[in-house]
Enzyme design. Structure first.
Site, mmCIF file in Angstrom:
data_model
loop_
_atom_site.group_PDB
_atom_site.id
_atom_site.type_symbol
_atom_site.label_atom_id
_atom_site.label_comp_id
_atom_site.label_asym_id
_atom_site.label_seq_id
_atom_site.Cartn_x
_atom_site.Cartn_y
_atom_site.Cartn_z
ATOM 1 N N LYS A 67 1.007 -1.190 -0.016
ATOM 2 C CA LYS A 67 0.041 0.186 -0.068
ATOM 3 C C LYS A 67 0.881 1.146 -0.061
ATOM 4 C CE LYS A 67 -4.039 1.704 2.069
ATOM 5 N NZ LYS A 67 -5.332 1.298 2.363
ATOM 6 N N MET A 92 -12.028 3.070 -5.985
ATOM 7 C CA MET A 92 -12.414 1.984 -4.973
ATOM 8 C C MET A 92 -11.413 1.488 -4.116
ATOM 9 S SD MET A 92 -15.530 1.775 -6.116
ATOM 10 C CE MET A 92 -16.120 0.054 -5.098
ATOM 11 N N LYS A 93 -10.093 2.279 -4.058
ATOM 12 C CA LYS A 93 -9.201 1.849 -2.968
ATOM 13 C C LYS A 93 -9.563 2.789 -1.611
ATOM 14 C CE LYS A 93 -6.773 -1.095 -5.490
ATOM 15 N NZ LYS A 93 -7.941 -1.284 -6.460
ATOM 16 N N LEU A 95 -7.637 4.782 0.968
ATOM 17 C CA LEU A 95 -6.360 5.403 1.141
ATOM 18 C C LEU A 95 -6.126 5.339 2.728
ATOM 19 C CD1 LEU A 95 -7.304 8.604 -0.986
ATOM 20 C CD2 LEU A 95 -5.617 6.827 -1.388
ATOM 21 N N ASN A 109 -15.283 13.167 -1.600
ATOM 22 C CA ASN A 109 -15.789 12.123 -2.115
ATOM 23 C C ASN A 109 -17.221 12.065 -2.388
ATOM 24 O OD1 ASN A 109 -15.849 9.364 -2.755
ATOM 25 N ND2 ASN A 109 -16.604 8.555 -0.850
ATOM 26 N N HIS A 111 -20.787 9.885 -2.310
ATOM 27 C CA HIS A 111 -21.228 8.492 -1.932
ATOM 28 C C HIS A 111 -22.584 8.091 -2.471
ATOM 29 C CE1 HIS A 111 -21.397 4.630 0.217
ATOM 30 N NE2 HIS A 111 -22.517 4.923 0.893
HETATM 31 C C1 GRF Z 1 -20.679 6.619 -7.878
HETATM 32 O O1 GRF Z 1 -22.137 5.871 -7.846
HETATM 33 C C2 GRF Z 1 -20.219 7.051 -6.906
HETATM 34 O O2 GRF Z 1 -21.040 7.740 -6.052
HETATM 35 C C3 GRF Z 1 -19.437 5.890 -6.140
HETATM 36 O O3 GRF Z 1 -19.012 5.301 -7.215
HETATM 37 C C4 GRF Z 1 -19.767 5.423 -8.333
HETATM 38 C C5 GRF Z 1 -18.968 5.854 -9.788
HETATM 39 O O4 GRF Z 1 -19.568 6.075 -10.813
HETATM 40 N N1 GRF Z 1 -18.610 6.366 -5.280
HETATM 41 P P1 GRF Z 1 -18.693 6.847 -12.025
HETATM 42 O O5 GRF Z 1 -17.412 5.979 -12.227
HETATM 43 O O6 GRF Z 1 -18.514 8.303 -11.838
HETATM 44 O O7 GRF Z 1 -19.795 6.496 -13.172
#
Ligand code: GRF
Length: 192
Positions: A67, A92-93, A95, A109, A111
């Protein structure tokens, strides 16, 4: 609002997948300049978007590295770019606390749920399976927990009885595009 080169804020965007939020930010009228898109996955569709939009990108893969090495490589990409904010857009990682401390309140971020409900990787599916009637999206500062940082702004999404997972997902993404821009305007103190 016109983009004024003098007052542009330098940002980096981190993504792992489709990159639709990245594209939404890149094509917005926000006074920011995306100095680099960092992707941790060479197959991310976000790369195609970066090419099309002429945004510089770097692929930094995690596999085969510790990491620390992975994050050192990212920091090396960011070095000398005067990055003021890091915008996570489907990255998706997780930090490390050390990385986050370096950019205290400078990592943002999005979410796909109304935090603090449905934290984690599957915010949309978890809310859908739970059967909530209202969910939504959240933009927040990143701290060392998972989806626990201070909330900047939220947008509700109502689920109708005839919504499917697909239609719900679509509504969530539409709300994301609107909210990320609104939240960044707040952070960057953009006057309408
Ligand atoms: C989104 O739903 C965001 O909220 C989540 O991951 C998704 C990313 O979508 N964290 P994209 O790659 O921007 O199309």
């Amino acid at each position: 609002m016109k983009k004024d080169l003098q007052s542009m804020v330098n940002v980096a965007v981190f993504a792992s997948g489709s990159g639709s939020n990245f594209e939404n930010i890149a094509t917005s009228d926000l006074p920011l300049s995306i100095k680099v898109l960092i992707v941790d996955n060479k197959d991310a569709k976000a790369i195609e978007r970066a090419k099309r939009l002429n945004v510089p990108y770097e692929i930094v893969e995690r596999s085969g590295k510790t990491k620390e090495e992975f994050e050192a490589e990212i920091l090396n990409v960011l070095k000398d770019k005067n990055i003021e904010y890091i915008l996570l857009a489907g990255f998706m990682k997780i930090l490390s606390a050390e990385f986050i401390e370096r950019y205290d309140r400078k990592i943002i971020n999005i979410h796909p749920s109304l935090l603090p409900s449905f934290k984690g990787k599957n915010g949309i599916l978890d809310a859908y399976n739970y059967g909530v009637k209202v969910s939504g999206v959240t933009v927040h500062y990143v701290d060392s927990g998972i989806d626990t940082g201070e909330i900047i702004d939220q947008e509700p999404v109502v689920l109708r009885d005839d919504d499917t997972l697909e239609s719900f997902e679509e509504k969530i993404h539409e709300a994301e595009y609107k909210l990320y821009i609104r939240a960044l305007k707040k952070v960057l103190e953009v006057k309408e």
